[in-house]
Design a protein around this motif. Structure first.
Motif, PDB file in Angstrom:
ATOM      1  N   GLY A   1       7.501   8.388 -15.736  1.00  0.00           N
ATOM      2  CA  GLY A   1       8.500   8.131 -14.698  1.00  0.00           C
ATOM      3  C   GLY A   1       9.848   7.891 -15.361  1.00  0.00           C
ATOM      4  N   PRO A   2      10.907   7.650 -14.563  1.00  0.00           N
ATOM      5  CA  PRO A   2      12.280   7.550 -15.113  1.00  0.00           C
ATOM      6  C   PRO A   2      12.557   6.188 -15.739  1.00  0.00           C
ATOM      7  CG  PRO A   2      12.316   7.260 -12.741  1.00  0.00           C
ATOM      8  CD  PRO A   2      10.879   7.513 -13.095  1.00  0.00           C
ATOM      9  N   VAL A   3      11.797   5.845 -16.764  1.00  0.00           N
ATOM     10  CA  VAL A   3      11.843   4.493 -17.323  1.00  0.00           C
ATOM     11  C   VAL A   3      11.988   4.542 -18.838  1.00  0.00           C
ATOM     12  CG1 VAL A   3      10.591   2.327 -17.581  1.00  0.00           C
ATOM     13  CG2 VAL A   3      10.368   3.638 -15.458  1.00  0.00           C
ATOM     14  N   LEU A   4      13.002   3.832 -19.352  1.00  0.00           N
ATOM     15  CA  LEU A   4      13.195   3.719 -20.800  1.00  0.00           C
ATOM     16  C   LEU A   4      12.981   2.271 -21.215  1.00  0.00           C
ATOM     17  CD1 LEU A   4      14.166   5.107 -23.469  1.00  0.00           C
ATOM     18  CD2 LEU A   4      16.479   4.329 -22.870  1.00  0.00           C
ATOM     19  N   ALA A   5      12.071   2.049 -22.158  1.00  0.00           N
ATOM     20  CA  ALA A   5      11.891   0.711 -22.743  1.00  0.00           C
ATOM     21  C   ALA A   5      12.786   0.633 -23.978  1.00  0.00           C
ATOM     22  CB  ALA A   5      10.430   0.507 -23.129  1.00  0.00           C
ATOM     23  N   VAL A   6      13.483  -0.498 -24.162  1.00  0.00           N
ATOM     24  CA  VAL A   6      14.411  -0.630 -25.291  1.00  0.00           C
ATOM     25  C   VAL A   6      14.031  -1.849 -26.127  1.00  0.00           C
ATOM     26  CG1 VAL A   6      16.840  -0.702 -25.977  1.00  0.00           C
ATOM     27  CG2 VAL A   6      16.206   0.370 -23.824  1.00  0.00           C
ATOM     28  N   LEU A   7      13.999  -1.658 -27.458  1.00  0.00           N
ATOM     29  CA  LEU A   7      13.618  -2.721 -28.387  1.00  0.00           C
ATOM     30  C   LEU A   7      14.582  -2.713 -29.573  1.00  0.00           C
ATOM     31  CD1 LEU A   7      10.835  -1.160 -27.291  1.00  0.00           C
ATOM     32  CD2 LEU A   7       9.741  -2.882 -28.717  1.00  0.00           C
TER      33      LEU A   7
ATOM     34  N   THR B   1       7.581  15.089 -23.422  1.00  0.00           N
ATOM     35  CA  THR B   1       8.443  14.822 -24.580  1.00  0.00           C
ATOM     36  C   THR B   1       9.580  13.858 -24.247  1.00  0.00           C
ATOM     37  OG1 THR B   1       9.915  16.680 -24.122  1.00  0.00           O
ATOM     38  CG2 THR B   1       8.018  17.141 -25.517  1.00  0.00           C
ATOM     39  N   ALA B   2       9.629  13.358 -23.015  1.00  0.00           N
ATOM     40  CA  ALA B   2      10.741  12.493 -22.595  1.00  0.00           C
ATOM     41  C   ALA B   2      10.869  11.288 -23.530  1.00  0.00           C
ATOM     42  CB  ALA B   2      10.515  12.011 -21.164  1.00  0.00           C
ATOM     43  N   ALA B   3      12.124  10.849 -23.725  1.00  0.00           N
ATOM     44  CA  ALA B   3      12.368   9.623 -24.488  1.00  0.00           C
ATOM     45  C   ALA B   3      11.827   8.458 -23.666  1.00  0.00           C
ATOM     46  CB  ALA B   3      13.862   9.451 -24.732  1.00  0.00           C
ATOM     47  N   THR B   4      10.973   7.663 -24.280  1.00  0.00           N
ATOM     48  CA  THR B   4      10.371   6.564 -23.505  1.00  0.00           C
ATOM     49  C   THR B   4      10.577   5.213 -24.167  1.00  0.00           C
ATOM     50  OG1 THR B   4       8.273   6.848 -24.645  1.00  0.00           O
ATOM     51  CG2 THR B   4       8.546   8.056 -22.581  1.00  0.00           C
ATOM     52  N   ARG B   5      10.795   5.231 -25.515  1.00  0.00           N
ATOM     53  CA  ARG B   5      10.924   3.968 -26.265  1.00  0.00           C
ATOM     54  C   ARG B   5      12.161   4.086 -27.134  1.00  0.00           C
ATOM     55  NH1 ARG B   5       6.519   3.920 -30.278  1.00  0.00           N
ATOM     56  NH2 ARG B   5       6.375   6.178 -30.151  1.00  0.00           N
ATOM     57  N   ALA B   6      13.237   3.373 -26.799  1.00  0.00           N
ATOM     58  CA  ALA B   6      14.417   3.401 -27.664  1.00  0.00           C
ATOM     59  C   ALA B   6      14.346   2.221 -28.617  1.00  0.00           C
ATOM     60  CB  ALA B   6      15.693   3.334 -26.830  1.00  0.00           C
ATOM     61  N   TYR B   7      14.382   2.522 -29.930  1.00  0.00           N
ATOM     62  CA  TYR B   7      14.464   1.482 -30.959  1.00  0.00           C
ATOM     63  C   TYR B   7      15.899   1.509 -31.463  1.00  0.00           C
ATOM     64  CZ  TYR B   7       9.414   1.647 -30.623  1.00  0.00           C
ATOM     65  OH  TYR B   7       8.138   1.600 -30.138  1.00  0.00           O
ATOM     66  N   VAL B   8      16.610   0.390 -31.274  1.00  0.00           N
ATOM     67  CA  VAL B   8      18.051   0.380 -31.520  1.00  0.00           C
ATOM     68  C   VAL B   8      18.372  -0.704 -32.546  1.00  0.00           C
ATOM     69  CG1 VAL B   8      20.319   0.240 -30.421  1.00  0.00           C
ATOM     70  CG2 VAL B   8      18.338   1.069 -29.111  1.00  0.00           C
ATOM     71  N   HIS B   9      19.189  -0.327 -33.556  1.00  0.00           N
ATOM     72  CA  HIS B   9      19.539  -1.314 -34.581  1.00  0.00           C
ATOM     73  C   HIS B   9      20.219  -2.513 -33.927  1.00  0.00           C
ATOM     74  CE1 HIS B   9      21.444  -3.158 -38.105  1.00  0.00           C
ATOM     75  NE2 HIS B   9      20.346  -2.716 -38.703  1.00  0.00           N
ATOM     76  N   ARG B  10      19.821  -3.694 -34.381  1.00  0.00           N
ATOM     77  CA  ARG B  10      20.265  -4.925 -33.711  1.00  0.00           C
ATOM     78  C   ARG B  10      21.799  -5.011 -33.616  1.00  0.00           C
ATOM     79  NH1 ARG B  10      16.784  -8.903 -32.516  1.00  0.00           N
ATOM     80  NH2 ARG B  10      15.283  -8.274 -34.112  1.00  0.00           N
ATOM     81  N   SER B  11      22.500  -4.449 -34.608  1.00  0.00           N
ATOM     82  CA  SER B  11      23.971  -4.568 -34.619  1.00  0.00           C
ATOM     83  C   SER B  11      24.631  -3.749 -33.500  1.00  0.00           C
ATOM     84  CB  SER B  11      24.523  -4.119 -35.981  1.00  0.00           C
ATOM     85  OG  SER B  11      24.244  -2.748 -36.164  1.00  0.00           O
ATOM     86  N   VAL B  12      23.926  -2.750 -32.967  1.00  0.00           N
ATOM     87  CA  VAL B  12      24.526  -1.932 -31.889  1.00  0.00           C
ATOM     88  C   VAL B  12      23.682  -2.010 -30.599  1.00  0.00           C
ATOM     89  CG1 VAL B  12      25.730  -0.318 -33.416  1.00  0.00           C
ATOM     90  CG2 VAL B  12      23.355   0.167 -32.772  1.00  0.00           C
ATOM     91  N   TYR B  13      22.713  -2.905 -30.614  1.00  0.00           N
ATOM     92  CA  TYR B  13      21.760  -2.998 -29.494  1.00  0.00           C
ATOM     93  C   TYR B  13      22.496  -3.265 -28.170  1.00  0.00           C
ATOM     94  CZ  TYR B  13      17.614  -4.657 -26.901  1.00  0.00           C
ATOM     95  OH  TYR B  13      16.621  -4.829 -25.975  1.00  0.00           O
ATOM     96  N   ASP B  14      23.348  -4.275 -28.140  1.00  0.00           N
ATOM     97  CA  ASP B  14      24.013  -4.643 -26.875  1.00  0.00           C
ATOM     98  C   ASP B  14      24.933  -3.517 -26.397  1.00  0.00           C
ATOM     99  OD1 ASP B  14      22.691  -7.022 -26.830  1.00  0.00           O
ATOM    100  OD2 ASP B  14      24.350  -8.182 -27.700  1.00  0.00           O
ATOM    101  N   ALA B  15      25.654  -2.920 -27.333  1.00  0.00           N
ATOM    102  CA  ALA B  15      26.597  -1.848 -26.958  1.00  0.00           C
ATOM    103  C   ALA B  15      25.840  -0.637 -26.409  1.00  0.00           C
ATOM    104  CB  ALA B  15      27.438  -1.453 -28.169  1.00  0.00           C
ATOM    105  N   PHE B  16      24.741  -0.264 -27.068  1.00  0.00           N
ATOM    106  CA  PHE B  16      23.941   0.878 -26.604  1.00  0.00           C
ATOM    107  C   PHE B  16      23.360   0.592 -25.222  1.00  0.00           C
ATOM    108  CE2 PHE B  16      19.741   2.816 -26.050  1.00  0.00           C
ATOM    109  CZ  PHE B  16      20.035   4.153 -26.218  1.00  0.00           C
TER     110      PHE B  16
END
Ligand code: NAD
Length: 505
Positions: free
Chosen positions: A394-400, A291-306
């Motif tokens: 593994g300990p890897v988060l993909a961010v988009l 159930t680990a978080a593996t794909r973070a989808y982040v709104h473009r307006s807060v992408y850099d800050a996140f």
């Protein structure tokens, strides 16, 4: 704390320690030090036959399924108490087997396992079904919820003891007899579990443990003609193999398989909570969590800050000696797993993604052979890339990044898996729409990873079917029987003419 290290741990069949008919043993090594933790028998098809025969004999004579309810409940509660009493020892063995941080094992798995068991001890007293009633008008109908019989269960290596508890809790509560196979890399705590169950009063033959290779022991269990249900927690490909093998006697199948959980962060989210949630959600058990978080989808307006804040948190995670109380992350399960994880990261990088944290093996003093990997963030990944589509474990988060709610939901659902998902927002309408639209068995709002004994855990799509935990899992290990009692005593029934004779005037 003393632990039996580098010793032999026999299997457990028909209430007693057992070696394999093969006479061969498998070695279990620590992924942190490479040291031998212990040896277990290399089980064979003949060992599976022995265990199934013991389970069948136990089921047939009802020594467990027909045991008086208070005694059965008491035995399960005693097992929960024994798990608590032995938690230090068990967590230590688990740490040696898996290489993961002792604090995770002791404070999480072993704190929760006994609660799961106690839930099922209580569940036996609350059988569900339709009320007895004269639905036909002339018969009393009632439902009996009965055990299925001999249940075979195959467990994974990521939470060896805890997953074994998720399997045996509902199966035992429902009155079945069990043949359980732990993963070859992590079998020892499961053998200890069977010993503790015997001490708690679970009769001989009711809980058997056979150790050995998946393609030998697991396959023999799945294909066995005298097994009534096969349950697997493992990889989706293993699930497909088991499903095929199970067809020979139309066994019931219960599959808890892989996952690729999305983690959606909206512009209105509490970004600090989301960054912390992503760190815990990704790095739990070294990311070796379905159930680990593996794909973070982040709104473009807060992408850099996140990304910036999450990278700081990832970089601050302490990787090191699993036994050190200040260690956050121990090893992965093996060097082969490290190679696999690093392969995903390197190929993503070559395809144009950016490494925002980690992306390498750390140097851990004193552990030259440890299977360590740094917490890693891979940013700007393509939705159709393998690191976004396949299970890395593994300990890897993909961010988009994403721009609209519809786009975020579509990308989150664009996967063959369907186990868990989370959405981070303060907008109740947005949260409720996501809860409806996300095609996953467990959707969380403003948190990730939480589970509870009372509620089900289980997947959609190629994450499998059948639930763990809760009354839904108990139901999986029972079969429903309809009993009808004729009330009129009349030899000729009004409907008999449809089969013989004339319609009554
Ligand atoms: P795996 O499928 O390799 O092994 C799981 C078990 O199946 C082991 O005991 C193994 O020996 C056995 N096995 C392997 N090949 C077999 C075969 N041909 N026939 C019968 N049994 C066989 O999985 P793993 O690597 O141990 O565990 C990691 C996987 O488990 C990941 O995909 C993870 O997502 C999944 N998982 C899912 C859940 C869930 O609840 N959905 C929980 C934990 C892990």
């Amino acid at each position: 704390m003393a632990v039996k290290v580098a010793t032999d741990y026999p299997m457990f069949i028909d209430g007693a320690a057992a070696t394999s008919v093969s006479g061969a043993w498998l070695e279990v090594h620590s992924p942190a030090t490479g040291d031998l933790v212990g040896r277990v028998p290399a089980g064979t098809e003949a060992d599976v036959d022995r265990a199934v025969a013991a389970a069948r004999a136990a089921f047939r004579d009802g020594r467990w399924s027909r045991m008086g309810l208070p005694d059965r409940v008491a035995a399960m509660n005693r097992l929960a108490d024994l798990c608590d009493a032995h938690a230090d020892e068990l967590a230590l063995i688990e740490t040696h087997q898996t290489g993961t941080a002792y604090k995770l094992r002791r404070e999480s798995d072993f704190a929760f396992a006994s609660d799961n068991l106690r839930f099922y001890a209580g569940q036996i007293r609350h059988l569900e079904g339709k009320a007895a009633y004269e639905y036909s008008g002339s018969h009393t109908s009632m439902i009996r919820r009965e055990p299925i019989g001999v249940v075979a269960q195959v467990a994974p290596w990521n939470y060896p003891f805890w997953m074994a508890i998720w399997k045996i809790g509902p199966a035992l509560a429902a009155g079945n007899s069990i043949v359980l196979k732990p993963a070859s890399a992590t079998p020892i705590t499961t053998i200890r579990l069977a010993e503790l169950a015997a001490e708690a009063g679970v009769p001989a033959g009711v809980l058997n443990v056979v150790t050995g290779r998946g393609d030998v022991v697991g396959a023999a269990m799945a294909g066995h003609m005298d097994v009534d249900l096969i349950s697997l927690t493992g990889d989706s490909e293993t699930g497909k193999r088991i499903q095929t093998l199970a067809a020979n006697n139309v066994k019931r199948v219960h599959l808890e398989l892989g996952g690729k959980a999305p983690f959606i962060v909206h512009a209105d989210a509490d970004l600090e909570a989301a960054a912390r949630g992503a760190t815990a959600g990704t790095l739990i058990n070294g990311g070796q969590d379905c159930t680990a978080a593996t794909r973070a989808y982040v709104h473009r307006s807060v992408y850099d800050a996140f990304l910036a804040r999450t990278a700081v948190l990832f970089d601050g995670v302490r990787v090191g000696d699993p036994m050190d109380p200040s260690t956050d992350l121990g090893t992965l399960i093996s060097q082969a797993q490290v190679e696999r994880v690093d392969g995903f990261v390197r190929r993503a990088e070559q395809a144009g993604a950016t490494i925002a944290a980690g992306g390498c093996r750390p140097d851990v003093p004193g552990f030259p052979n440890g299977a360590f990997y740094r917490p890693t963030i891979v940013a700007d990944c393509a939705q159709d890339s393998e690191i976004v589509q396949n299970e890395v474990f593994g300990p890897v988060l993909a961010v988009l990044p994403f721009d609209t709610d519809e786009e975020a939901l579509a990308m989150a659902n664009d996967t063959k898996y369907g186990l868990a998902a989370s959405i981070w927002t303060r907008d109740v309408f947005r949260a409720m729409e996501a809860a409806r639209s996300l095609n996953f068995g467990h959707v969380q709002v403003n948190d990730h990873l939480m589970v509870t004994s009372e509620m089900p855990h289980g997947g959609f799509k190629q994450s499998g079917f059948g639930k763990d935990m809760s009354s839904y899992s108990f139901d999986e290990y029972t079969q429903v029987k309809h009993v009808m009692i004729e009330l009129t005593g009349e030899p000729e029934k009004p409907w008999h003419y449809t089969i013989f004779g004339d319609k009554p005037e």
